[in-house]
Every structure is written in C-alpha cells, then in structure tokens.
Design a protein around this motif. Structure first.
Motif, PDB file in Angstrom:
ATOM      1  N   GLY A   1      41.787  40.639  37.223  1.00 42.01           N
ATOM      2  CA  GLY A   1      40.581  41.076  37.900  1.00 42.01           C
ATOM      3  C   GLY A   1      39.396  40.507  37.141  1.00 42.01           C
ATOM      4  O   GLY A   1      39.553  39.959  36.040  1.00 42.01           O
ATOM      5  N   ARG A   2      38.223  40.631  37.711  1.00 46.97           N
ATOM      6  CA  ARG A   2      37.017  40.079  37.068  1.00 46.97           C
ATOM      7  C   ARG A   2      36.013  41.209  36.859  1.00 46.97           C
ATOM      8  O   ARG A   2      35.838  42.063  37.712  1.00 46.97           O
ATOM      9  N   ILE A   3      35.343  41.146  35.704  1.00 52.71           N
ATOM     10  CA  ILE A   3      34.300  42.119  35.391  1.00 52.71           C
ATOM     11  C   ILE A   3      33.015  41.348  35.110  1.00 52.71           C
ATOM     12  O   ILE A   3      32.970  40.530  34.186  1.00 52.71           O
ATOM     13  N   TYR A   4      32.003  41.591  35.928  1.00 56.64           N
ATOM     14  CA  TYR A   4      30.676  41.023  35.695  1.00 56.64           C
ATOM     15  C   TYR A   4      29.864  42.034  34.892  1.00 56.64           C
ATOM     16  O   TYR A   4      29.896  43.226  35.172  1.00 56.64           O
TER      17      TYR A   4
ATOM     18  N   PHE B   1      30.712  37.070  32.844  1.00 57.39           N
ATOM     19  CA  PHE B   1      31.889  37.741  33.376  1.00 57.39           C
ATOM     20  C   PHE B   1      33.089  37.451  32.493  1.00 57.39           C
ATOM     21  O   PHE B   1      33.105  36.478  31.728  1.00 57.39           O
ATOM     22  N   VAL B   2      34.081  38.316  32.588  1.00 59.57           N
ATOM     23  CA  VAL B   2      35.368  38.109  31.925  1.00 59.57           C
ATOM     24  C   VAL B   2      36.458  38.404  32.934  1.00 59.57           C
ATOM     25  O   VAL B   2      36.298  39.248  33.819  1.00 59.57           O
ATOM     26  N   ASP B   3      37.561  37.690  32.822  1.00 54.62           N
ATOM     27  CA  ASP B   3      38.741  37.921  33.638  1.00 54.62           C
ATOM     28  C   ASP B   3      39.780  38.608  32.774  1.00 54.62           C
ATOM     29  O   ASP B   3      40.062  38.155  31.663  1.00 54.62           O
ATOM     30  N   GLU B   4      40.333  39.692  33.282  1.00 61.57           N
ATOM     31  CA  GLU B   4      41.261  40.525  32.523  1.00 61.57           C
ATOM     32  C   GLU B   4      42.444  40.932  33.399  1.00 61.57           C
ATOM     33  O   GLU B   4      42.304  41.029  34.621  1.00 61.57           O
ATOM     34  N   PRO B   5      43.579  41.221  32.766  1.00 62.35           N
ATOM     35  CA  PRO B   5      44.714  41.743  33.533  1.00 62.35           C
ATOM     36  C   PRO B   5      44.376  43.120  34.109  1.00 62.35           C
ATOM     37  O   PRO B   5      43.512  43.825  33.574  1.00 62.35           O
ATOM     38  N   ALA B   6      45.061  43.497  35.166  1.00 59.20           N
ATOM     39  CA  ALA B   6      44.881  44.826  35.740  1.00 59.20           C
ATOM     40  C   ALA B   6      45.130  45.871  34.658  1.00 59.20           C
ATOM     41  O   ALA B   6      45.986  45.682  33.785  1.00 59.20           O
ATOM     42  N   GLY B   7      44.354  46.952  34.686  1.00 57.28           N
ATOM     43  CA  GLY B   7      44.539  48.011  33.695  1.00 57.28           C
ATOM     44  C   GLY B   7      43.323  48.903  33.588  1.00 57.28           C
ATOM     45  O   GLY B   7      42.370  48.787  34.356  1.00 57.28           O
ATOM     46  N   GLN B   8      43.362  49.792  32.606  1.00 57.61           N
ATOM     47  CA  GLN B   8      42.268  50.711  32.323  1.00 57.61           C
ATOM     48  C   GLN B   8      41.323  50.062  31.304  1.00 57.61           C
ATOM     49  O   GLN B   8      41.781  49.487  30.316  1.00 57.61           O
ATOM     50  N   TYR B   9      40.027  50.202  31.540  1.00 61.70           N
ATOM     51  CA  TYR B   9      39.043  49.588  30.650  1.00 61.70           C
ATOM     52  C   TYR B   9      37.925  50.567  30.313  1.00 61.70           C
ATOM     53  O   TYR B   9      37.551  51.415  31.121  1.00 61.70           O
ATOM     54  N   VAL B  10      37.405  50.390  29.093  1.00 59.40           N
ATOM     55  CA  VAL B  10      36.243  51.156  28.627  1.00 59.40           C
ATOM     56  C   VAL B  10      35.219  50.149  28.123  1.00 59.40           C
ATOM     57  O   VAL B  10      35.516  49.339  27.232  1.00 59.40           O
ATOM     58  N   VAL B  11      34.025  50.197  28.699  1.00 59.32           N
ATOM     59  CA  VAL B  11      32.904  49.360  28.258  1.00 59.32           C
ATOM     60  C   VAL B  11      32.047  50.211  27.338  1.00 59.32           C
ATOM     61  O   VAL B  11      31.712  51.345  27.665  1.00 59.32           O
TER      62      VAL B  11
ATOM     63  N   LEU C   1      40.821  48.598  36.665  1.00 56.03           N
ATOM     64  CA  LEU C   1      40.659  47.284  37.272  1.00 56.03           C
ATOM     65  C   LEU C   1      41.996  46.871  37.870  1.00 56.03           C
ATOM     66  O   LEU C   1      43.007  46.844  37.166  1.00 56.03           O
ATOM     67  N   ASP C   2      42.021  46.583  39.164  1.00 53.45           N
ATOM     68  CA  ASP C   2      43.240  46.130  39.827  1.00 53.45           C
ATOM     69  C   ASP C   2      43.264  44.608  39.892  1.00 53.45           C
ATOM     70  O   ASP C   2      42.212  43.951  39.833  1.00 53.45           O
ATOM     71  N   ALA C   3      44.443  44.042  40.039  1.00 53.12           N
ATOM     72  CA  ALA C   3      44.583  42.592  40.200  1.00 53.12           C
ATOM     73  C   ALA C   3      43.804  42.166  41.450  1.00 53.12           C
ATOM     74  O   ALA C   3      43.867  42.825  42.486  1.00 53.12           O
ATOM     75  N   GLY C   4      43.029  41.106  41.335  1.00 48.34           N
ATOM     76  CA  GLY C   4      42.246  40.590  42.436  1.00 48.34           C
ATOM     77  C   GLY C   4      40.932  41.319  42.678  1.00 48.34           C
ATOM     78  O   GLY C   4      40.147  40.929  43.534  1.00 48.34           O
TER      79      GLY C   4
ATOM     80  N   PRO D   1      25.701  51.440  30.025  1.00 49.99           N
ATOM     81  CA  PRO D   1      26.492  50.721  31.027  1.00 49.99           C
ATOM     82  C   PRO D   1      26.841  51.636  32.206  1.00 49.99           C
ATOM     83  O   PRO D   1      27.184  52.804  32.013  1.00 49.99           O
ATOM     84  N   THR D   2      26.729  51.108  33.427  1.00 49.09           N
ATOM     85  CA  THR D   2      27.109  51.850  34.626  1.00 49.09           C
ATOM     86  C   THR D   2      27.826  50.920  35.594  1.00 49.09           C
ATOM     87  O   THR D   2      27.539  49.717  35.628  1.00 49.09           O
ATOM     88  N   LEU D   3      28.749  51.461  36.360  1.00 49.95           N
ATOM     89  CA  LEU D   3      29.402  50.683  37.415  1.00 49.95           C
ATOM     90  C   LEU D   3      28.474  50.615  38.615  1.00 49.95           C
ATOM     91  O   LEU D   3      27.854  51.614  38.985  1.00 49.95           O
TER      92      LEU D   3
END
Length: 152
Positions: free
Chosen positions: A42-45, A78-88, A102-105, A125-127
């Motif tokens: 998945g991607r995180i901007y 941005f960073v691309d990461e495997p699906a999983g739980q993340y904390v910023v 974060l899910d795949a895709g 930080p906020t989503l």
C-alpha cells in the motif's frame, strides 16, 4: 533597538522561515512519474500545507518507529509498505500519533499540521480522505523520502 537592527533581524527571520519550506518539484510535475504499487503493498502519502505558521517546526516523521521523512511546510512525500498495522509518530515537546491499517493496493494520506504547545508548537499527524488530500497535494512540493522501509 535601532531601525537598522530591526530591519536586519526581520530579514534574517524571513530568510530562516523561507529556507525551511519545501522547494522540490510540484506534485503536478511528478505525479505522472510516481510508480504504480506492487501487488502486496500500500502507499502512504505524508504532506503539510505551505502555511508559514510554525514553519520552523520540522520534526521527523516516524512510521512504526522508523524515520521516513520530515514534516516540511509545503511538502509531501510517500512510502510504499506491505499491508499491515501502522503508527505514525511526530515529536516536538510531546509525541503525537495516528494509527491505521493499510491494505494491499490501498493509499492512505497523513497530513501533518501545527498545533499550539506550551513551550513549542506541536506537529500533529491526522488521516485525511483521498478527496481532501488531492486538493492539498496539487500545490505542494515533492521532498522525497529515505528509501528505507518502516517494515524492515
């Protein structure tokens, strides 16, 4: 303080603030060259508005405890990461976090904003939604990011 000293002090402050703003190519210049996601990622901007309020505050941004970039006014990366739980996490006088799955895709957008603190401002930080992020990204500058993955 003499008038000359006031002018010099003001000029120095303006130069300091201006030097802290992102200065890479604008989103519209790099959007077409952003690679497509790999299947399991998945991607995180990460982005921050170009406001001069709190411009000197530019703490690092950590993803699951690993540095991935800086919160720069007017910048995004941005960073691309495997699906999983993340904390910023961001930290100035206090640590601020946002957690998500974060899910795949999938693409997530994390906005960092300046908040008031006791001694120093805070970067929070906020989503954000894809629609809200799209409006903001258009005017921002690409700051890049380290190639290290937070999931390693």
């Amino acid at each position: 303080m003499t008038k000359l000293l006031k002018v010099l002090a003001t000029s120095a402050l303006v130069a300091l603030v201006a030097s802290g703003c992102a200065s890479g190519p604008q989103y519209k210049e790099v959007a077409s060259s952003i690679p497509t996601l790999k299947d399991a990622q998945g991607r995180i901007y990460f982005y921050r508005s170009g406001s001069m309020f709190g411009a000197a505050l530019q703490p690092g941004i950590n993803l699951n405890g690993t540095p991935v970039g800086k919160s720069q006014p007017g910048g995004f990366f941005f960073v691309d990461e495997p699906a999983g739980q993340y904390v910023v996490t961001t930290a100035t006088e206090t640590e601020k976090t946002v957690s998500f799955k974060l899910d795949a895709g999938e693409t997530k957008y994390v906005k960092t904003s300046v908040g008031f603190g006791i001694l120093v401002g805070r970067i929070i930080p906020t989503l954000e939604s894809a629609d809200e992020a799209a409006k903001n990204l258009e005017s921002l500058h690409y700051t890049g990011a380290p190639s290290t993955s937070a999931s390693k």
